[in-house]
Design an enzyme around this catalytic site. Structure first.
Site, PDB file in Angstrom:
ATOM      1  N   LYS A   6       6.431  30.494  16.338  1.00 60.61           N
ATOM      2  CA  LYS A   6       5.405  30.100  16.691  1.00 60.61           C
ATOM      3  C   LYS A   6       5.209  30.165  18.135  1.00 60.61           C
ATOM      4  O   LYS A   6       4.487  30.576  18.969  1.00 60.61           O
ATOM      5  CB  LYS A   6       4.603  28.999  16.015  1.00 60.61           C
ATOM      6  N   ARG A  81      -1.532  19.195  13.253  1.00 59.85           N
ATOM      7  CA  ARG A  81      -0.250  19.271  12.442  1.00 59.85           C
ATOM      8  C   ARG A  81      -0.830  18.444  11.081  1.00 59.85           C
ATOM      9  O   ARG A  81      -0.009  18.116  10.129  1.00 59.85           O
ATOM     10  CB  ARG A  81       1.065  18.899  12.823  1.00 59.85           C
ATOM     11  N   ARG A 115      20.549  27.333  17.349  1.00 61.59           N
ATOM     12  CA  ARG A 115      19.483  27.633  18.487  1.00 61.59           C
ATOM     13  C   ARG A 115      19.883  26.558  19.797  1.00 61.59           C
ATOM     14  O   ARG A 115      20.155  25.617  19.433  1.00 61.59           O
ATOM     15  CB  ARG A 115      18.232  27.443  18.115  1.00 61.59           C
ATOM     16  N   ARG A 146      18.689  21.314  20.938  1.00 60.35           N
ATOM     17  CA  ARG A 146      17.742  20.295  20.839  1.00 60.35           C
ATOM     18  C   ARG A 146      18.079  18.966  19.805  1.00 60.35           C
ATOM     19  O   ARG A 146      18.666  19.490  18.941  1.00 60.35           O
ATOM     20  CB  ARG A 146      16.313  21.022  20.318  1.00 60.35           C
ATOM     21  N   ARG A 157      12.093  17.396   9.553  1.00 63.91           N
ATOM     22  CA  ARG A 157      10.764  18.198   9.824  1.00 63.91           C
ATOM     23  C   ARG A 157      10.386  18.975   8.886  1.00 63.91           C
ATOM     24  O   ARG A 157       8.979  19.012   8.836  1.00 63.91           O
ATOM     25  CB  ARG A 157      11.379  19.010  11.163  1.00 63.91           C
TER      26      ARG A 157
HETATM   27  P1  AMP Z   1       7.634  21.754  18.034  1.00 68.50           P
HETATM   28  O1  AMP Z   1       8.291  22.184  19.456  1.00 68.50           O
HETATM   29  O2  AMP Z   1       6.389  22.282  18.078  1.00 68.50           O
HETATM   30  O3  AMP Z   1       8.233  22.045  16.969  1.00 68.50           O
HETATM   31  O4  AMP Z   1       7.535  20.235  18.313  1.00 68.50           O
HETATM   32  C1  AMP Z   1       8.525  19.340  18.312  1.00 68.50           C
HETATM   33  C2  AMP Z   1       8.213  17.869  17.828  1.00 68.50           C
HETATM   34  O5  AMP Z   1       7.349  17.428  18.651  1.00 68.50           O
HETATM   35  C3  AMP Z   1       7.930  17.811  16.360  1.00 68.50           C
HETATM   36  O6  AMP Z   1       9.124  17.870  15.611  1.00 68.50           O
HETATM   37  C4  AMP Z   1       7.227  16.455  16.401  1.00 68.50           C
HETATM   38  O7  AMP Z   1       8.008  15.534  16.778  1.00 68.50           O
HETATM   39  C5  AMP Z   1       6.693  16.701  17.918  1.00 68.50           C
HETATM   40  N1  AMP Z   1       5.339  17.151  17.593  1.00 68.50           N
HETATM   41  C6  AMP Z   1       4.576  18.250  18.406  1.00 68.50           C
HETATM   42  N2  AMP Z   1       3.392  18.737  18.180  1.00 68.50           N
HETATM   43  C7  AMP Z   1       3.220  17.751  17.265  1.00 68.50           C
HETATM   44  C8  AMP Z   1       1.891  17.432  16.548  1.00 68.50           C
HETATM   45  N3  AMP Z   1       0.745  18.093  16.866  1.00 68.50           N
HETATM   46  N4  AMP Z   1       1.851  16.300  15.875  1.00 68.50           N
HETATM   47  C9  AMP Z   1       2.798  15.288  15.591  1.00 68.50           C
HETATM   48  N5  AMP Z   1       3.985  15.761  16.306  1.00 68.50           N
HETATM   49  C10 AMP Z   1       4.062  16.722  16.994  1.00 68.50           C
END
Ligand code: AMP
Length: 199
Positions: A6, A81, A115, A146, A157
Site C-alpha cells: 500500500k 483501520r 524488509r 523495522r 499485525r
Molecule cells: P503501517 O506503516 O501503515 O503498516 O503502520 C505501522 C503501524 O502504525 C501499525 O502497525 C500501527 O501500530 C500504527 N498505525 C498506523 N496507522 C494506524 C491506524 N490507522 N490505526 C491504528 N494504528 C495505526
C-alpha cells in the site's frame, strides 16, 4: 494488510496526481524517531504490532488534512483501520474511493521478512535488495529492520487486521466505495488496476 504494497502504491498515486501521500504509519514513526510526547506514547504499541488508539489517529489525521497542501485532495495510506476511524473520517472529509489490496498471510509474512529501510523511508526487500548490504542506495544511510517487523509483531499485525479492518471493508463495500485488488501481482500491474478504479 501489512506487506500488501500500500505504501508503494500510495506514493505512486500521490506523485501521479500531484497530491500528498499521507501515511499514518510514517507520521507515527516520525514521532517515535523524534521522541515527541505522541511518539513516546505509541512506541510500545507499534513495536508490539498492535494498533494505536482511535482517538490519537483521528486527531492526527484531522490535523494533517487541515494543512493547505491537502486542499486539492490526498491519498490516505493505512487509515481508517477501524470502523470508529472510518466514521470519524467521514465527518472530517469526503471519502471518494477505498482501495483494498488483498494478499495472503503467507505473502505478507514473506514480503515483510527481510524488509529494511533507512530513516528517510526508502524501503528494501527480497524483490529490491540494496546494492550494498545494509546501506541505502539513495541516501547512503544505514538500513534497519523495522521494530514492528519481527515475526511476533507481524503475527500480531495480521491478527489486528482480521479483528478491526475486515469490518471496515464491509463498511465501505455497503457504500459502494470499495475496490478490491489482487495485491499478489507486481507493482506495475497493481498500479494499473488501481487507476482503472479511480480515473
Ligand atoms: P503501517 O506503516 O501503515 O503498516 O503502520 C505501522 C503501524 O502504525 C501499525 O502497525 C500501527 O501500530 C500504527 N498505525 C498506523 N496507522 C494506524 C491506524 N490507522 N490505526 C491504528 N494504528 C495505526
Amino acid at each position: 494488510m501489512s506487506g500488501a504494497g500500500k505504501g508503494a502504491q500510495a506514493k505512486l498515486l500521490g506523485s501521479r496526481f500531484g497530491i500528498p501521500h499521507i501515511s499514518t504509519g510514517d507520521i507515527l514513526r516520525d514521532h517515535v524517531a523524534r521522541q515527541t510526547e505522541l511518539g513516546k506514547k505509541v512506541k510500545k504499541i507499534m513495536d508490539a504490532g498492535k494498533w494505536v488508539p482511535d482517538k490519537l489517529i483521528i486527531e492526527l489525521v484531522k490535523d494533517r488534512l487541515s494543512r493547505p497542501d491537502a486542499r486539492k485532495g490526498y491519498i490516505l495510506d493505512g487509515t481508517p483501520r477501524t470502523v470508529v476511524q472510518a466514521e470519524a473520517l467521514g465527518r472530517i472529509t469526503r471519502v471518494d474511493r477505498v482501495i483494498f489490496l488483498r494478499i495472503s498471510e503467507d505473502t505478507a509474512v514473506a514480503r515483510l521478512s527481510g524488509r529494511s529501510q533507512c530513516i528517510n523511508g526508502h524501503i528494501y526487500g527480497t524483490a529490491n535488495p540494496a546494492k550494498i548490504k545494509g546501506k541505502c542506495d539513495i541516501c547512503g544511510l544505514a538500513l534497519k529492520v523495522r521494530s514492528d517487523e519481527t515475526p511476533q509483531a507481524m503475527r500480531s499485525r495480521i491478527g489486528s487486521f482480521h479483528d478491526s479492518a475486515v469490518p471496515v471493508l464491509d463498511y465501505y463495500r455497503k457504500q459502494g466505495k470499495l475496490a478490491e485488488i489482487n495485491g499478489e501481482q507486481g507493482i506495475g500491474s497493481v498500479n494499473k488496476e488501481i487507476l482503472k478504479h479511480i480515473e
